[in-house]
Write an enzyme that holds these catalytic residues in place. Structure first.
Site, PDB file in Angstrom:
ATOM      1  N   GLU A 144       2.297   0.068   3.686  1.00 30.87           N
ATOM      2  CA  GLU A 144       1.939  -0.251   2.297  1.00 30.87           C
ATOM      3  C   GLU A 144       0.423  -0.224   2.123  1.00 30.87           C
ATOM      4  OE1 GLU A 144       3.380   0.100  -0.468  1.00 30.87           O
ATOM      5  OE2 GLU A 144       4.690  -1.616  -0.712  1.00 30.87           O
ATOM      6  N   THR A 196      -0.774   3.094  -7.289  1.00 30.56           N
ATOM      7  CA  THR A 196      -0.887   1.635  -7.153  1.00 30.56           C
ATOM      8  C   THR A 196      -2.345   1.238  -6.955  1.00 30.56           C
ATOM      9  OG1 THR A 196       1.334   1.486  -6.250  1.00 30.56           O
ATOM     10  CG2 THR A 196      -0.120  -0.352  -5.789  1.00 30.56           C
TER      11      THR A 196
HETATM   12  N1  HSE Z   1       2.545  -6.037  -6.419  1.00 32.93           N
HETATM   13  C1  HSE Z   1       2.139  -4.676  -6.363  1.00 32.93           C
HETATM   14  C2  HSE Z   1       1.265  -4.367  -7.567  1.00 32.93           C
HETATM   15  C3  HSE Z   1       3.350  -3.813  -6.362  1.00 32.93           C
HETATM   16  O1  HSE Z   1       1.681  -4.699  -8.668  1.00 32.93           O
HETATM   17  O2  HSE Z   1       0.179  -3.799  -7.400  1.00 32.93           O
HETATM   18  C4  HSE Z   1       3.050  -2.345  -6.399  1.00 32.93           C
HETATM   19  O3  HSE Z   1       3.407  -1.748  -5.221  1.00 32.93           O
END
Ligand code: HSE
Length: 321
Positions: A144, A196
């Site tokens: 991630e 992201t």
């Molecule tokens: N919590 C993360 C965000 C999830 O909102 O950036 C996205 O992968």
């Protein structure tokens, strides 16, 4: 049988299997008010992943889709997760991963988490389940990090545990499985890509106390509503006063989708993960279908390509097939 496989076979979890295939699910992170701490797994779409032991040192990645993802393990989400695992497996030389993704990168439904979680669950199965689920989340977070620049577990934990998960802390990991009531999930993915890392960069680093208080109330209400199976409380708590006002600007049709879907009976919803997908929760399938129709009407009118998914919460997480 080569020496390595001979050595490993007693560890194998499934009668000396030399490869393991899994379906790794899409996930919805944040669940509106729980930025970085709440998520749930979906019964589709799924990525298809197959892992085997390799005599080549390190991780060999074979992509069988059209996404052109890197095959250098350090730059690849699955590769980074598997490298972290390999560091703790002195008896294993390497893994080969065949990856066939169906969850589009940049869609907001946990594409990178599916790529990170699936391979470590599969590899663990191959090695006789020597690691705990918490360990697997720890490894998958390295993947991630490749995708978004930071470690967060709100897609990975539900992908590995299934169901709805609360990540109270990532250092040290503290994951709580929440026994949610049956819920239908409708997702619309307007065909634009939001990275992201970009969607995190635009967030404000400071929040007003009055907003924080509202958000705490909603997160607590949502968790209580899920545990008590109180659909009205779930609906009332699906409000985000911190992240959504900033990110929703990137998503054409966002306000319309929210308003119209609630009008046809959805409990509520919002941005899935970092977007651009939007998810709505419903108590029954008929409402979830009406929600899907509203989503379709809105994007037909806007003239933007889209994809919808009507599904339920996946209680199992990554599934060995
Ligand atoms: N919590 C993360 C965000 C999830 O909102 O950036 C996205 O992968």
């Amino acid at each position: 049988m080569n020496l390595l496989k001979k050595y490993l076979s007693p560890l194998s979890g499934d009668g000396g299997k030399t490869s393991v295939s899994v379906l790794s699910p899409a996930t919805v992170a944040n669940v509106v008010c729980g930025f970085d701490i709440l998520g749930f797994a979906l019964n589709g779409p799924n990525d298809e992943l197959t892992i085997s032991l390799s005599d080549e040192p390190g991780i060999t990645i074979i992509n069988q889709d059209d996404f052109n993802l890197p095959t250098d393990p350090e730059k690849n989400v699955s590769g980074a997760a598997l490298l972290a695992m390999l560091e703790e497996c002195p008896d294993v030389k390497g893994f080969t991963l065949i990856s066939k993704k169906h969850i589009k990168p940049g869609s907001g439904i946990g594409s990178s988490a599916a790529s990170a979680a699936g391979p470590v669950v599969a590899a663990n199965h191959l090695l006789g389940n020597r690691f705990s689920k918490e360990d697997l989340v720890r490894f998958a977070m390295f993947g991630e990090k490749v995708a978004s620049g930071v470690k967060h577990a709100d897609n990975i934990a539900p992908a590995i545990y299934g169901g709805v998960t609360l990540i109270r802390s990532i250092f040290p990991l503290d994951i709580i499985a929440i026994d949610a009531p049956p819920l239908y999930v409708t997702v619309v993915h307007p065909q634009i890509e939001v990275k992201t890392s970009d969607a995190r960069q635009i967030l404000k680093q400071k929040v007003l106390l009055k907003d924080a208080i509202k958000q705490w109330g909603n997160i607590a209400g949502l968790v209580a509503g899920l545990i008590q199976h109180d659909y009205d409380l779930i609906g009332r708590s699906l409000e985000d006063v911190i992240i959504e006002p900033v990110r929703s600007i990137l998503i054409p049709g966002f306000n319309d989708v929210k308003t119209k879907c609630k009008e046809v009976g959805a409990l509520g919803g919002g941005i899935s993960g970092s977007g651009p997908s939007i998810f709505m929760l419903s108590k029954d399938e008929a409402t979830a279908k009406a929600v899907e129709n509203e989503m379709k009407t809105i994007y037909e009118r806007i003239g933007l390509d889209y994809q919808t998914h009507l599904t339920t919460i996946n209680q199992e997480g990554v599934r060995i097939v």
